[in-house]
Scaffold this motif. Structure first.
Motif, PDB file in Angstrom:
ATOM      1  N   GLN A   1      13.635  37.386  22.344  1.00 26.45           N
ATOM      2  CA  GLN A   1      15.045  37.135  22.661  1.00 26.45           C
ATOM      3  C   GLN A   1      15.837  38.442  22.707  1.00 26.45           C
ATOM      4  O   GLN A   1      16.592  38.692  23.654  1.00 26.45           O
ATOM      5  N   LEU A   2      15.667  39.295  21.689  1.00 26.51           N
ATOM      6  CA  LEU A   2      16.387  40.571  21.655  1.00 26.51           C
ATOM      7  C   LEU A   2      15.886  41.529  22.730  1.00 26.51           C
ATOM      8  O   LEU A   2      16.658  42.312  23.287  1.00 26.51           O
ATOM      9  N   ARG A   3      14.596  41.454  23.032  1.00 21.39           N
ATOM     10  CA  ARG A   3      14.049  42.313  24.090  1.00 21.39           C
ATOM     11  C   ARG A   3      14.633  41.947  25.446  1.00 21.39           C
ATOM     12  O   ARG A   3      14.929  42.815  26.268  1.00 21.39           O
ATOM     13  N   ASN A   4      14.810  40.657  25.686  1.00 22.38           N
ATOM     14  CA  ASN A   4      15.416  40.227  26.941  1.00 22.38           C
ATOM     15  C   ASN A   4      16.888  40.646  27.025  1.00 22.38           C
ATOM     16  O   ASN A   4      17.374  40.983  28.104  1.00 22.38           O
ATOM     17  N   GLN A   5      17.575  40.615  25.896  1.00 21.32           N
ATOM     18  CA  GLN A   5      18.974  41.046  25.884  1.00 21.32           C
ATOM     19  C   GLN A   5      19.102  42.542  26.157  1.00 21.32           C
ATOM     20  O   GLN A   5      20.116  42.996  26.676  1.00 21.32           O
ATOM     21  N   HIS A   6      18.058  43.304  25.818  1.00 24.83           N
ATOM     22  CA  HIS A   6      18.107  44.762  26.012  1.00 24.83           C
ATOM     23  C   HIS A   6      18.216  45.137  27.490  1.00 24.83           C
ATOM     24  O   HIS A   6      18.731  46.197  27.831  1.00 24.83           O
ATOM     25  N   SER A   7      17.740  44.242  28.365  1.00 22.45           N
ATOM     26  CA  SER A   7      17.793  44.541  29.802  1.00 22.45           C
ATOM     27  C   SER A   7      19.218  44.677  30.306  1.00 22.45           C
ATOM     28  O   SER A   7      19.460  45.230  31.384  1.00 22.45           O
ATOM     29  N   ALA A   8      20.199  44.185  29.523  1.00 26.41           N
ATOM     30  CA  ALA A   8      21.599  44.310  29.935  1.00 26.41           C
ATOM     31  C   ALA A   8      22.050  45.757  29.998  1.00 26.41           C
ATOM     32  O   ALA A   8      23.052  46.072  30.652  1.00 26.41           O
ATOM     33  N   VAL A   9      21.310  46.654  29.326  1.00 27.24           N
ATOM     34  CA  VAL A   9      21.702  48.062  29.345  1.00 27.24           C
ATOM     35  C   VAL A   9      21.582  48.644  30.751  1.00 27.24           C
ATOM     36  O   VAL A   9      22.260  49.621  31.097  1.00 27.24           O
ATOM     37  N   GLU A  10      20.725  48.035  31.585  1.00 26.66           N
ATOM     38  CA  GLU A  10      20.594  48.520  32.964  1.00 26.66           C
ATOM     39  C   GLU A  10      21.896  48.324  33.737  1.00 26.66           C
ATOM     40  O   GLU A  10      22.298  49.180  34.527  1.00 26.66           O
ATOM     41  N   SER A  11      22.572  47.192  33.494  1.00 29.82           N
ATOM     42  CA  SER A  11      23.866  46.979  34.160  1.00 29.82           C
ATOM     43  C   SER A  11      24.915  47.940  33.601  1.00 29.82           C
ATOM     44  O   SER A  11      25.812  48.377  34.332  1.00 29.82           O
ATOM     45  N   ASN A  12      24.799  48.273  32.310  1.00 33.03           N
ATOM     46  CA  ASN A  12      25.723  49.259  31.732  1.00 33.03           C
ATOM     47  C   ASN A  12      25.536  50.623  32.378  1.00 33.03           C
ATOM     48  O   ASN A  12      26.506  51.334  32.668  1.00 33.03           O
ATOM     49  N   ILE A  13      24.278  51.000  32.601  1.00 31.15           N
ATOM     50  CA  ILE A  13      23.987  52.277  33.263  1.00 31.15           C
ATOM     51  C   ILE A  13      24.530  52.272  34.680  1.00 31.15           C
ATOM     52  O   ILE A  13      25.103  53.259  35.158  1.00 31.15           O
ATOM     53  N   ASN A  14      24.378  51.134  35.373  1.00 38.83           N
ATOM     54  CA  ASN A  14      24.899  51.030  36.736  1.00 38.83           C
ATOM     55  C   ASN A  14      26.420  51.164  36.761  1.00 38.83           C
ATOM     56  O   ASN A  14      26.989  51.797  37.650  1.00 38.83           O
ATOM     57  N   MET A  15      27.086  50.582  35.751  1.00 37.75           N
ATOM     58  CA  MET A  15      28.549  50.720  35.662  1.00 37.75           C
ATOM     59  C   MET A  15      28.952  52.168  35.420  1.00 37.75           C
ATOM     60  O   MET A  15      29.942  52.658  35.973  1.00 37.75           O
ATOM     61  N   LEU A  16      28.173  52.880  34.608  1.00 37.03           N
ATOM     62  CA  LEU A  16      28.465  54.300  34.354  1.00 37.03           C
ATOM     63  C   LEU A  16      28.380  55.109  35.641  1.00 37.03           C
ATOM     64  O   LEU A  16      29.154  56.043  35.851  1.00 37.03           O
ATOM     65  N   GLU A  17      27.431  54.770  36.497  1.00 35.74           N
ATOM     66  CA  GLU A  17      27.299  55.482  37.767  1.00 35.74           C
ATOM     67  C   GLU A  17      28.549  55.303  38.621  1.00 35.74           C
ATOM     68  O   GLU A  17      28.944  56.212  39.356  1.00 35.74           O
ATOM     69  N   TYR A  18      29.185  54.146  38.515  1.00 38.77           N
ATOM     70  CA  TYR A  18      30.405  53.894  39.281  1.00 38.77           C
ATOM     71  C   TYR A  18      31.644  54.445  38.583  1.00 38.77           C
ATOM     72  O   TYR A  18      32.745  54.355  39.121  1.00 38.77           O
ATOM     73  N   HIS A  19      31.461  54.996  37.398  1.00 38.03           N
ATOM     74  CA  HIS A  19      32.578  55.614  36.683  1.00 38.03           C
ATOM     75  C   HIS A  19      32.399  57.130  36.585  1.00 38.03           C
ATOM     76  O   HIS A  19      32.860  57.756  35.637  1.00 38.03           O
ATOM     77  N   GLY A  20      31.718  57.713  37.567  1.00 36.55           N
ATOM     78  CA  GLY A  20      31.659  59.161  37.669  1.00 36.55           C
ATOM     79  C   GLY A  20      30.345  59.804  37.323  1.00 36.55           C
ATOM     80  O   GLY A  20      30.210  61.027  37.441  1.00 36.55           O
ATOM     81  N   LEU A  21      29.331  59.028  36.912  1.00 32.46           N
ATOM     82  CA  LEU A  21      28.067  59.646  36.500  1.00 32.46           C
ATOM     83  C   LEU A  21      26.962  59.516  37.540  1.00 32.46           C
ATOM     84  O   LEU A  21      25.802  59.788  37.230  1.00 32.46           O
ATOM     85  N   ASN A  22      27.302  59.102  38.745  1.00 35.87           N
ATOM     86  CA  ASN A  22      26.295  59.108  39.807  1.00 35.87           C
ATOM     87  C   ASN A  22      25.941  60.537  40.176  1.00 35.87           C
ATOM     88  O   ASN A  22      24.771  60.876  40.373  1.00 35.87           O
ATOM     89  N   ARG A  23      26.953  61.387  40.228  1.00 35.43           N
ATOM     90  CA  ARG A  23      26.743  62.816  40.474  1.00 35.43           C
ATOM     91  C   ARG A  23      27.886  63.590  39.847  1.00 35.43           C
ATOM     92  O   ARG A  23      29.052  63.292  40.098  1.00 35.43           O
ATOM     93  N   CYS A  24      27.545  64.552  39.016  1.00 35.14           N
ATOM     94  CA  CYS A  24      28.565  65.375  38.355  1.00 35.14           C
ATOM     95  C   CYS A  24      28.959  66.511  39.291  1.00 35.14           C
ATOM     96  O   CYS A  24      28.128  67.341  39.664  1.00 35.14           O
ATOM     97  N   MET A  25      30.229  66.557  39.677  1.00 38.63           N
ATOM     98  CA  MET A  25      30.718  67.570  40.606  1.00 38.63           C
ATOM     99  C   MET A  25      31.223  68.827  39.894  1.00 38.63           C
ATOM    100  O   MET A  25      31.530  69.815  40.544  1.00 38.63           O
ATOM    101  N   ASP A  26      31.326  68.769  38.565  1.00 39.97           N
ATOM    102  CA  ASP A  26      31.777  69.941  37.819  1.00 39.97           C
ATOM    103  C   ASP A  26      30.634  70.939  37.679  1.00 39.97           C
ATOM    104  O   ASP A  26      29.450  70.575  37.715  1.00 39.97           O
ATOM    105  N   LYS A  27      30.986  72.209  37.483  1.00 42.21           N
ATOM    106  CA  LYS A  27      29.992  73.271  37.361  1.00 42.21           C
ATOM    107  C   LYS A  27      29.908  73.752  35.922  1.00 42.21           C
ATOM    108  O   LYS A  27      30.924  73.893  35.249  1.00 42.21           O
ATOM    109  N   GLY A  28      28.691  73.987  35.457  1.00 39.40           N
ATOM    110  CA  GLY A  28      28.495  74.498  34.111  1.00 39.40           C
ATOM    111  C   GLY A  28      28.165  73.396  33.117  1.00 39.40           C
ATOM    112  O   GLY A  28      28.570  72.239  33.286  1.00 39.40           O
ATOM    113  N   GLN A  29      27.436  73.776  32.077  1.00 33.20           N
ATOM    114  CA  GLN A  29      26.997  72.797  31.084  1.00 33.20           C
ATOM    115  C   GLN A  29      28.167  72.209  30.307  1.00 33.20           C
ATOM    116  O   GLN A  29      28.214  71.004  30.059  1.00 33.20           O
ATOM    117  N   ARG A  30      29.128  73.063  29.929  1.00 32.49           N
ATOM    118  CA  ARG A  30      30.277  72.575  29.151  1.00 32.49           C
ATOM    119  C   ARG A  30      31.089  71.568  29.946  1.00 32.49           C
ATOM    120  O   ARG A  30      31.522  70.531  29.417  1.00 32.49           O
TER     121      ARG A  30
END
Length: 306
Positions: A235-264
């Motif tokens: 049951q908990l393992r199946n719930q863990h798959s929800a993190v994939e949708s969280n990652i997809n949401m992060l991509e739409y909130h600026g993490l698909n490609r970082c346009m800033d330069k430098g590690q900081r």
């Protein structure tokens, strides 16, 4: 990116910075044909790249690689002579990159060696860039981000992993969560297979976590098989798959490609994206609560009218 075009980038930037320095110090001699050298470098690189990647005969490939390396070493020798009398940290930085790629090209294409991954550089402008290949068909260039979400899908912890392995992150993560939530008890924790190790599993159990969902890599023994096939684990393992949708949401909130330069600046961009993601989740809950309240009010009015 390959060591061939990375060497070309290093030489190009070195000559560009050198040209700017010569404009400030026109009395320096020996670089009258610097623009011609830049064009010649690009021309030789293209010929060498085509010979290596377009299926040319082996002896022709070696000739072009040797010509490319000979031309690059000649530029480096002149740059070193310049740096002896006119030290410049930026020019020296990219000149050292040129030296590194010359060595790797010689070892890989002329000596037939395989370059270890920890010696490779994938960008001279963003040296922290890594080659990410986690079972995907097409590998990616970037950095791995570790995110931890709670039962409400809010990101409670994040970290950019620079040349770090998944299995080494679980114990420090538990320490950070304990520091952030000293009065809270972690009832369950689930992670991918890459985080599994006997020590990590034992540390999670010792930390008082009731349900530790760490699937084992490879074939499990009898006790591990029974643990991974309990009703709660599945049951908990199946719930863990929800993190994939969280990652997809992060991509739409600026993490698909970082346009800033430098590690900081990259670290700042990741933190802002996580903040935007959490605000989105909280906003959705507020809108959901408001709609539910309006629905109850409308239902109450209907009952009163009836």
């Amino acid at each position: 990116p390959t060591d061939l075009n990375l060497l070309c980038d290093s030489l190009r930037v070195t000559l560009r910075l050198l040209g700017k320095q010569l404009k400030k110090q026109p009395e320096i001699k020996g670089w009258r044909k610097i623009k011609s050298v830049q064009k010649e470098t690009k021309k030789i690189f293209r010929s060498c790249s085509q010979a290596v990647f377009k299926g040319k005969q082996e002896h022709y490939k070696r000739e072009m690689v040797q010509l490319y390396l000979h031309h690059s070493r000649g530029i480096m020798d002149k740059v070193n002579d310049f740096l002896e009398n006119h030290p410049n940290a930026n020019i020296n930085k990219y000149n050292q990159y040129s030296l590194k790629f010359i060595d790797q090209i010689h070892r890989r294409l002329l000596n037939g060696e395989t370059i270890p991954s920890d010696e490779k550089v994938y960008s001279i402008f963003e040296p922290h860039t890594e080659w990410i290949n986690k079972g995907k068909r097409h590998p990616e260039l970037g950095n791995t981000i570790l995110i931890t979400t709670n039962q409400y899908h809010l990101i409670v912890d994040h970290k950019i992993m620079f040349k770090e392995k998944d299995a080494s992150q679980l114990v420090p993560l538990l320490g950070r969560l304990k520091e952030k939530f000293p009065n809270k008890k972690i009832e369950s924790l689930s992670a991918d297979k890459g985080f599994y190790s006997k020590d990590n599993f034992k540390d999670c159990v010792d930390a008082g976590i009731e349900n530790v969902v760490l699937p084992k890599k490879g074939k499990p023994n009898k006790a591990e098989y029974e643990r991974e096939h309990t009703k709660k684990f599945i049951q908990l393992r199946n719930q863990h798959s929800a993190v994939e949708s969280n990652i997809n949401m992060l991509e739409y909130h600026g993490l698909n490609r970082c346009m800033d330069k430098g590690q900081r600046h990259m670290e700042r961009c990741v933190s802002l994206s996580v903040l935007a993601y959490n605000l989105h989740i909280v906003g959705n809950e507020l809108i959901k609560g408001k709609k539910e309240k309006q629905r109850k009010q409308a239902l109450r009015k209907c009952k009163q009218a009836a």
